[in-house]
Design a protein around this motif. Structure first.
Motif, PDB file in Angstrom:
ATOM      1  N   GLU A  99       0.810  -1.224   0.000  1.00 12.72           N
ATOM      2  CA  GLU A  99       0.000   0.000   0.000  1.00 12.72           C
ATOM      3  C   GLU A  99       0.841   1.270   0.000  1.00 12.72           C
TER       4      GLU A  99
ATOM      5  N   VAL B  95     -12.768   6.637  -4.384  1.00 11.01           N
ATOM      6  CA  VAL B  95     -11.947   5.991  -3.357  1.00 11.01           C
ATOM      7  C   VAL B  95     -10.695   6.814  -3.074  1.00 11.01           C
TER       8      VAL B  95
ATOM      9  N   GLU C 297     -10.275   8.323   0.600  1.00 11.27           N
ATOM     10  CA  GLU C 297      -9.435   7.465   1.430  1.00 11.27           C
ATOM     11  C   GLU C 297      -7.932   7.719   1.294  1.00 11.27           C
TER      12      GLU C 297
ATOM     13  N   GLN D 235     -18.224  -1.570  -3.058  1.00  8.97           N
ATOM     14  CA  GLN D 235     -17.100  -0.935  -2.363  1.00  8.97           C
ATOM     15  C   GLN D 235     -15.830  -1.767  -2.523  1.00  8.97           C
ATOM     16  N   ASP D 236     -15.975  -3.076  -2.384  1.00  9.41           N
ATOM     17  CA  ASP D 236     -14.807  -3.951  -2.532  1.00  9.41           C
ATOM     18  C   ASP D 236     -14.244  -3.881  -3.944  1.00  9.41           C
TER      19      ASP D 236
ATOM     20  N   ASN E 108     -12.409  -0.648  -4.451  1.00 10.54           N
ATOM     21  CA  ASN E 108     -11.042  -0.693  -3.888  1.00 10.54           C
ATOM     22  C   ASN E 108     -10.093  -1.435  -4.821  1.00 10.54           C
ATOM     23  N   TYR E 109     -10.540  -2.546  -5.393  1.00  9.18           N
ATOM     24  CA  TYR E 109      -9.737  -3.257  -6.392  1.00  9.18           C
ATOM     25  C   TYR E 109      -9.462  -2.338  -7.581  1.00  9.18           C
TER      26      TYR E 109
ATOM     27  N   VAL F 144      -9.129   0.827  -7.797  1.00  6.56           N
ATOM     28  CA  VAL F 144      -8.093   1.845  -7.584  1.00  6.56           C
ATOM     29  C   VAL F 144      -6.734   1.311  -8.047  1.00  6.56           C
ATOM     30  N   TYR F 145      -6.424   0.098  -7.658  1.00  4.33           N
ATOM     31  CA  TYR F 145      -5.157  -0.517  -8.071  1.00  4.33           C
ATOM     32  C   TYR F 145      -5.142  -0.778  -9.576  1.00  4.33           C
TER      33      TYR F 145
END
Length: 193
Positions: free
Chosen positions: A55, A130, A134, A154-155, A158-159, A161-162
């Motif tokens: 991260e 995100v 965050e 949401q999950d 988050n994936y 973003v990467y």
């Protein structure tokens, strides 16, 4: 803060410099890192497992990525790509520029569009939601919007973003290489417009 007016050549060289800095981040040692997820559905058995790079390495990378995404930045990908396309004299290089711009559009849109309560979310929307609630700084409006999304979305956000960030880098670097080549061979009209 006063904005400094840059010549087209200065903007192109800054784009190259920032792309090189981004590509030299620790996160890219050994190539582009893999990002994946595993989702198990079934009522109370819902489970989401994310496999992603470190991260802190990723946050450092995002700081370099950010100016390519922000509309007000001089090295905003869309602005630089459009200006390069107008200034290129070589048709093959113009075709490469179009290819990179199309790749950028695909990254911005993403592979899936979510329609949640009548609101459509593309990859870039989820990324900014995100990232700005965050990662970069707290944006209460985006944080509240994110909190209202279903847990599974949401999950995936988050994936995303990467995935989004790494895919964007894979378009930015070839564009920087094209700019470098065009400048080297004199295929760019650098007259102020």
């Amino acid at each position: 803060m006063t904005k400094i007016a840059r010549s087209p050549e200065q903007v192109f060289r800054l784009f190259i410099e920032r792309a090189e800095r981004m590509a030299s981040r620790r996160i890219f040692i050994g190539g582009v890192p893999k990002v994946s997820y595993k989702m198990t559905l079934g009522g109370a058995r819902y489970k989401f497992e994310l496999t992603a790079p470190d991260e802190e390495d990723f946050r450092s990378f995002l700081l370099d990525l950010r100016p390519f995404l922000m509309e007000k930045e001089s090295i905003n990908f869309n602005r630089v790509a459009a200006d390069l396309h107008r200034r290129l004299a070589d048709e093959h290089m113009r075709a490469d520029c179009v290819h990179n711009r199309d790749g950028w559009k695909r990254v911005m849109k993403g592979e899936e569009i979510f329609d949640i309560d009548g609101v459509k979310y593309e990859a870039k929307d989820l990324f900014f939601m995100v990232a700005y609630s965050e990662l970069f700084h707290l944006d209460s409006k985006r944080r509240d919007e994110f909190a209202r999304l279903p847990r599974s979305v949401q999950d995936i956000a988050n994936y995303n973003v990467y995935s989004f960030g790494l895919k964007a880098a894979q378009v930015i670097v070839p564009q920087a290489n094209l700019i470098r080549k065009a400048l080297k061979v004199g295929a760019v009209n650098l007259d102020p417009r």
